[in-house]
Design an enzyme around this catalytic site. Structure first.
Site, short mmCIF file in Angstrom:
data_model
loop_
_atom_site.label_atom_id
_atom_site.label_comp_id
_atom_site.label_asym_id
_atom_site.label_seq_id
_atom_site.Cartn_x
_atom_site.Cartn_y
_atom_site.Cartn_z
N HIS A 67 34.93 46.95 26.36
CA HIS A 67 35.99 47.59 27.17
C HIS A 67 36.89 48.46 26.31
CE1 HIS A 67 34.82 43.95 29.37
NE2 HIS A 67 35.12 44.62 30.46
N HIS B 193 43.15 35.95 33.38
CA HIS B 193 41.72 36.23 33.23
C HIS B 193 40.91 35.00 33.67
CE1 HIS B 193 38.23 38.40 31.84
NE2 HIS B 193 37.92 37.46 30.96
N ASN C 69 41.04 38.96 42.91
CA ASN C 69 42.45 38.58 43.13
C ASN C 69 43.14 39.67 43.92
OD1 ASN C 69 41.99 39.88 40.26
ND2 ASN C 69 44.04 40.48 40.91
N SER D 75 32.46 41.21 34.54
CA SER D 75 33.13 39.95 34.87
C SER D 75 32.88 39.64 36.34
CB SER D 75 34.64 40.05 34.67
OG SER D 75 34.95 40.54 33.41
N ALA E 189 34.80 43.20 37.96
CA ALA E 189 35.81 42.44 38.70
C ALA E 189 37.00 43.37 38.93
CB ALA E 189 36.26 41.24 37.87
N TYR F 296 40.04 48.44 26.49
CA TYR F 296 41.22 47.65 26.06
C TYR F 296 40.97 46.84 24.80
CZ TYR F 296 39.02 43.79 28.73
OH TYR F 296 38.15 42.85 29.21
N GLU F 297 39.69 46.76 24.38
CA GLU F 297 39.41 46.06 23.12
C GLU F 297 39.68 46.96 21.91
OE1 GLU F 297 35.62 43.66 23.25
OE2 GLU F 297 35.55 44.53 25.25
N HIS G 237 31.21 37.61 29.56
CA HIS G 237 30.29 38.72 29.26
C HIS G 237 29.24 38.25 28.26
CE1 HIS G 237 32.32 42.23 31.13
NE2 HIS G 237 33.33 41.39 31.14
N MET H 140 39.42 47.52 34.99
CA MET H 140 39.54 48.03 33.62
C MET H 140 38.21 48.49 33.03
SD MET H 140 42.10 45.09 32.17
CE MET H 140 43.48 44.49 33.18
N SER H 141 37.29 48.92 33.87
CA SER H 141 35.97 49.32 33.33
C SER H 141 35.32 50.36 34.23
CB SER H 141 35.06 48.09 33.22
OG SER H 141 34.72 47.61 34.50
N1 HPA Z 1 43.89 44.49 37.67
C1 HPA Z 1 43.11 45.10 36.76
N2 HPA Z 1 41.89 44.65 36.46
C2 HPA Z 1 41.43 43.58 37.10
C3 HPA Z 1 42.19 42.90 38.06
C4 HPA Z 1 43.50 43.38 38.37
O1 HPA Z 1 44.23 42.84 39.21
N3 HPA Z 1 41.44 41.86 38.51
C5 HPA Z 1 40.26 41.91 37.84
N4 HPA Z 1 40.25 42.94 36.98
#
Ligand code: HPA
Length: 275
Positions: A81, A244, A232, A28, A111, A83-84, A59, A208-209
């Protein structure tokens, strides 16, 4: 796991117009880098046995052989991922394929939320190290023949590739920090209390990756580099709620800097190979 990495690597080999030794996973925030790749061959993940589809917005879901900054690269555009709901063995299967194919160096991009107060959205962070907070390890399970099970992780992220990233960022306008990436499973974002705890643990960014792929890449003997786009401020550090869509929007805005950085990195990498 249905296919062996070797079988899938053969499909890559048959499709390859040249033989890159550098592979880049675009996460991302890095999808637009693909616009800067001179593509010579494309293979959707659906054509590659045991590759999971990349379902998440931002993606792409294809392998691209191409030139980036004039240098040959293999791009994995998008990833699956944890989380999927997939297991870590499935998520990291593409890394085993890359190793079988003959890739030597792997740049993992993602990201991430900035925990370090010096980081601003749109900045980048080169991974100096990671903290695995997934509660799982991709090497858990049966021993893989010919591979070390108890892999040393003292130096996950290659110092030379890290220096190349730093050199690549110069003159691009991209602000590149160095720091520790902490991986959570997601998909919820963190609580402010979790972010305060992660800061105390020594994390500079959270995402998360990347960590499962980095661990498997080390098991396979690949040199690894990691690069986060800070999309962020982490939870509790700004008045914004996290979404997201916002993560992708910041990633898009940083896309130009990301592309320049990766172009320079690929060019510098190719130069070190020929030196
Ligand atoms: N937390 C977890 N994963 C992320 C974040 C976050 O703030 N920003 C982008 N991926």
């Amino acid at each position: 796991m249905k296919t062996s990495p070797r079988n899938t690597a053969k499909i890559l080999r048959d499709a390859a117009p040249f033989k890159p030794t550098l592979a880049i996973v675009l996460g991302s925030g890095f999808g637009s880098v693909l616009d800067h790749v001179e593509a010579a061959a494309r293979l959707p993940y659906s054509k590659l046995p045991s590759f999971l589809p990349a379902n998440i917005a931002g993606h792409g879901g294809e392998v691209v052989f191409g030139k980036l900054g004039g240098a040959p690269v293999l791009i994995l555009s998008g990833r699956a991922h944890y989380y999927e709901g997939h297991d870590l063995a499935s998520i990291t299967f593409p890394v085993r394929v890359l190793a079988e194919y003959g890739i030597e160096s792997l740049l993992l991009t993602n990201a991430a939320g900035g925990i370090n107060r010096k980081f601003r959205p749109g900045d980048f962070m080169q991974l100096a190290d990671h903290i695995n907070f997934l509660g799982a390890n991709p090497l858990r399970g049966p021993i893989v023949a010919g591979r070390e099970h108890f892999v040393d992780l003292s130096h996950v992220y290659d110092a030379v590739l890290g220096k190349l990233l730093q050199r690549a960022a110069k003159g691009t306008g991209a602000k590149l920090h160095s720091g520790v990436y902490l991986a959570v499973s997601g998909p919820s974002y963190e609580t402010p209390a979790e972010i305060r705890a992660f800061a105390r643990l020594g994390a500079d960014a959270v995402g998360m990756s990347t960590v499962p792929e980095a661990i498997v890449a080390r098991q396979c003997g690949l040199r690894v580099a990691g690069l986060s786009c800070i999309t962020n401020a982490a939870a509790g550090q700004s008045a914004h709620t996290l979404s997201h869509a916002d993560v992708l929007a910041t990633g898009d805005a940083a896309g130009r800097g990301a592309a320049r950085l990766l172009e320079n990195f690929a060019a510098l990498y190719a130069k070190t190979e020929t030196d």
